[in-house]
Design an enzyme around this catalytic site. Structure first.
Site, PDB file in Angstrom:
ATOM      1  N   ASP A 160       1.215  -5.033  -4.488  1.00 25.80           N
ATOM      2  CA  ASP A 160       1.533  -5.782  -5.363  1.00 25.80           C
ATOM      3  C   ASP A 160       2.078  -6.828  -5.100  1.00 25.80           C
ATOM      4  OD1 ASP A 160       0.591  -3.393  -7.011  1.00 25.80           O
ATOM      5  OD2 ASP A 160       3.142  -2.428  -6.340  1.00 25.80           O
TER       6      ASP A 160
HETATM    7  N1  URA Z   1       2.666   1.537  -3.030  1.00 26.77           N
HETATM    8  C1  URA Z   1       2.601   0.629  -4.210  1.00 26.77           C
HETATM    9  O1  URA Z   1       3.964   1.220  -4.684  1.00 26.77           O
HETATM   10  N2  URA Z   1       2.695  -0.335  -3.650  1.00 26.77           N
HETATM   11  C2  URA Z   1       1.764  -1.601  -2.994  1.00 26.77           C
HETATM   12  O2  URA Z   1       1.965  -2.747  -3.535  1.00 26.77           O
HETATM   13  C3  URA Z   1       1.557   0.047  -2.554  1.00 26.77           C
HETATM   14  C4  URA Z   1       1.671   0.987  -2.221  1.00 26.77           C
END
Ligand code: URA
Length: 230
Positions: free
Chosen positions: A103
């Protein structure tokens, strides 16, 4: 492979543009300027464009330490730059893809390759390759919550696969998961009534981030690639 195809594939432009580079004498093979767009190159040849060497490799493996704010997409969005901006000096950036996105507000380890067999090995939950994240959260967490994270919690109507927890301090753990579902860790914490406030991927399988500073990238060594396939 033809030189114009090789260079266009690496996104230095279309074959027509590559022809312009050739006419402008920007392209050399083994130190000699070449003048033919159908010049055949082989893996032992050294190709350079504007005197920057581009190695002929079938498969490329890159490791990037992504800061927060960059998105795991090749196109920037209005206020989030693409991770490609961090790979500006990597001539292969356009032909490699992320193995397991992060993310925009997650930092850490991005592995990129054009080798589909490695991608499959790393992201398939059946292969049980664990990805380790350091997680900081908002509210108090109980031993029972930790046990729930480890044994599996309900996210998107299914139960997450067993995870591993290492406690670092009272609001920080390492959480290792073998799946890569959308927002997985944030959703795992939501399901125990908590909120993630800082998330960083620190390793994929045995590969860890320690040698790379934030914003930096590197090619994996042959030894590292071999170990990833073991
Ligand atoms: N889990 C998440 O919530 N976000 C990420 O970027 C990776 C794993």
């Amino acid at each position: 492979m033809r030189i114009d195809k090789f260079i266009a594939n690496l996104w230095y432009g279309s074959r027509r543009q590559v022809w312009e580079y050739i006419k402008n004498e920007y392209i050399k093979v083994n130190g000699e300027t070449i003048y033919e767009k159908d010049y055949e190159i082989h893996f032992w040849d050294v190709v350079s464009i504007w005197d920057t060497v581009i190695e002929y490799k079938e498969y490329i493996y890159v490791l990037l330490n992504k800061p927060v704010w960059y998105i795991s997409s090749k196109k920037s969005e209005w206020w989030h730059p693409s991770y490609l901006e961090l790979l500006e000096n990597c001539p292969y950036a356009q032909i490699i893809d992320i193995v397991g996105r992060l993310d925009f507000d997650t930092s850490g380890f991005l592995l990129l390759t054009n080798d589909g067999s490695l991608t499959h090995k790393i992201i398939s939950p059946k292969k049980d390759i664990f990805k380790k994240y350091s997680v900081v959260w908002e509210n108090n967490i109980s031993q029972k919550d930790i046990e729930k994270l480890e044994s599996g919690v309900k996210i998107d109507d299914t139960i997450s696969k067993p995870a591993k927890v290492e406690i670092i301090d009272k609001n920080k753990i390492y959480l290792s998961i073998s799946e890569g579902r959308f927002h997985q860790i944030k959703k795992m914490f939501e399901s125990i009534g908590n909120t993630v406030i800082e998330l960083k991927r620190v390793s994929i399988g045995w590969l860890t981030l320690w040698e790379l500073n934030v914003w930096e990238w590197k090619y994996l060594s042959d030894e590292e690639i071999k170990k990833l396939f073991e």
